[in-house]
Scaffold this motif. Structure first.
Motif, PDB file in Angstrom:
ATOM      1  N   ASP A  60      -4.731   9.805   5.327  1.00 26.64           N
ATOM      2  CA  ASP A  60      -3.354   9.333   5.528  1.00 26.64           C
ATOM      3  C   ASP A  60      -2.771   8.661   4.295  1.00 26.64           C
ATOM      4  OD1 ASP A  60      -3.267  10.236   8.136  1.00 26.64           O
ATOM      5  OD2 ASP A  60      -4.135   8.379   8.927  1.00 26.64           O
ATOM      6  N   ASP A  61      -3.540   8.599   3.225  1.00 22.46           N
ATOM      7  CA  ASP A  61      -3.101   7.909   2.008  1.00 22.46           C
ATOM      8  C   ASP A  61      -2.361   8.893   1.099  1.00 22.46           C
ATOM      9  OD1 ASP A  61      -2.712   6.457  -0.276  1.00 22.46           O
ATOM     10  OD2 ASP A  61      -4.821   6.038  -0.657  1.00 22.46           O
ATOM     11  N   VAL A 116     -11.571   6.221  -0.074  1.00 18.79           N
ATOM     12  CA  VAL A 116     -11.093   7.373  -0.847  1.00 18.79           C
ATOM     13  C   VAL A 116     -12.192   7.857  -1.788  1.00 18.79           C
ATOM     14  CG1 VAL A 116      -9.442   8.131  -2.605  1.00 18.79           C
ATOM     15  CG2 VAL A 116      -8.664   6.732  -0.702  1.00 18.79           C
ATOM     16  N   GLY A 130      -3.710   6.498  -4.652  1.00 21.48           N
ATOM     17  CA  GLY A 130      -4.759   7.196  -3.903  1.00 21.48           C
ATOM     18  C   GLY A 130      -5.077   8.546  -4.520  1.00 21.48           C
ATOM     19  N   SER A 165      -0.293   7.904  -1.331  1.00 23.22           N
ATOM     20  CA  SER A 165       0.206   7.151  -2.477  1.00 23.22           C
ATOM     21  C   SER A 165      -0.241   7.789  -3.787  1.00 23.22           C
ATOM     22  CB  SER A 165      -0.320   5.703  -2.422  1.00 23.22           C
ATOM     23  OG  SER A 165      -1.725   5.684  -2.640  1.00 23.22           O
TER      24      SER A 165
END
Length: 155
Positions: free
Chosen positions: A52-53, A4, A58, A55
């Motif tokens: 795809d994160d 990230v 993230g 959260s």
């Protein structure tokens, strides 16, 4: 988590280079088309940053990374003049003592109408003959110095 941070740094630098190449005037005054482009870029950027994160952690990591990079660039810009010139550019005379610099105007994608608009907005000037100089500033705005200023100062 490292991916990230790396993705965020790469996307930040890519956007910085692309927007720098787009020119100062692109950043200064947005048209409807520019706004649409920014919205599309922001969506593409969001996808590139988070992958795809989805959260909260993230997202917070992306934000912290971007703010940190911006802070570092600002710090280097304030400490090193040459770095500031590279990152932020320098003011550019578009008109000096009544002479238009058409090559600079073309490079900066500025038209005579842009200079006249700035002259009307800031000083109420209606003609290029009333302008002593016009400068494309680092932030993309155009500063105009009227010829009559010399007369007011007794020069």
């Amino acid at each position: 988590m490292e991916s990230v941070i790396i993705r965020s740094a790469i996307v930040y630098m890519f956007l910085f280079v692309v927007l720098r190449m787009a020119g100062k005037r692109t950043l200064s005054e947005m048209t409807t088309f520019d706004l649409i482009l920014v919205l599309i870029i922001s969506e593409a950027t969001q996808q590139a940053l988070i992958d795809d994160d989805h959260s909260i952690m993230g997202g917070m990591l992306v934000i912290l990374t971007l703010v940190f990079i911006d802070f570092i660039l600002a710090m280097f810009s304030s400490k090193f003049r040459i770095f500031d010139k590279i990152i932020n550019g320098v003011p550019m005379f578009l008109l000096e003592n009544g002479t238009l610099h058409l090559d600079r105007m073309k490079k900066a994608r500025v038209q005579l109408e842009d200079i006249l608009e700035a002259a009307r907005k800031t000083h109420g000037l209606e003609s290029i003959d009333e302008i002593k100089s016009a400068v494309l500033e680092k932030d993309g705005s155009i500063s105009v110095v009227p010829k009559y200023k010399d007369k007011l100062l007794g020069v």
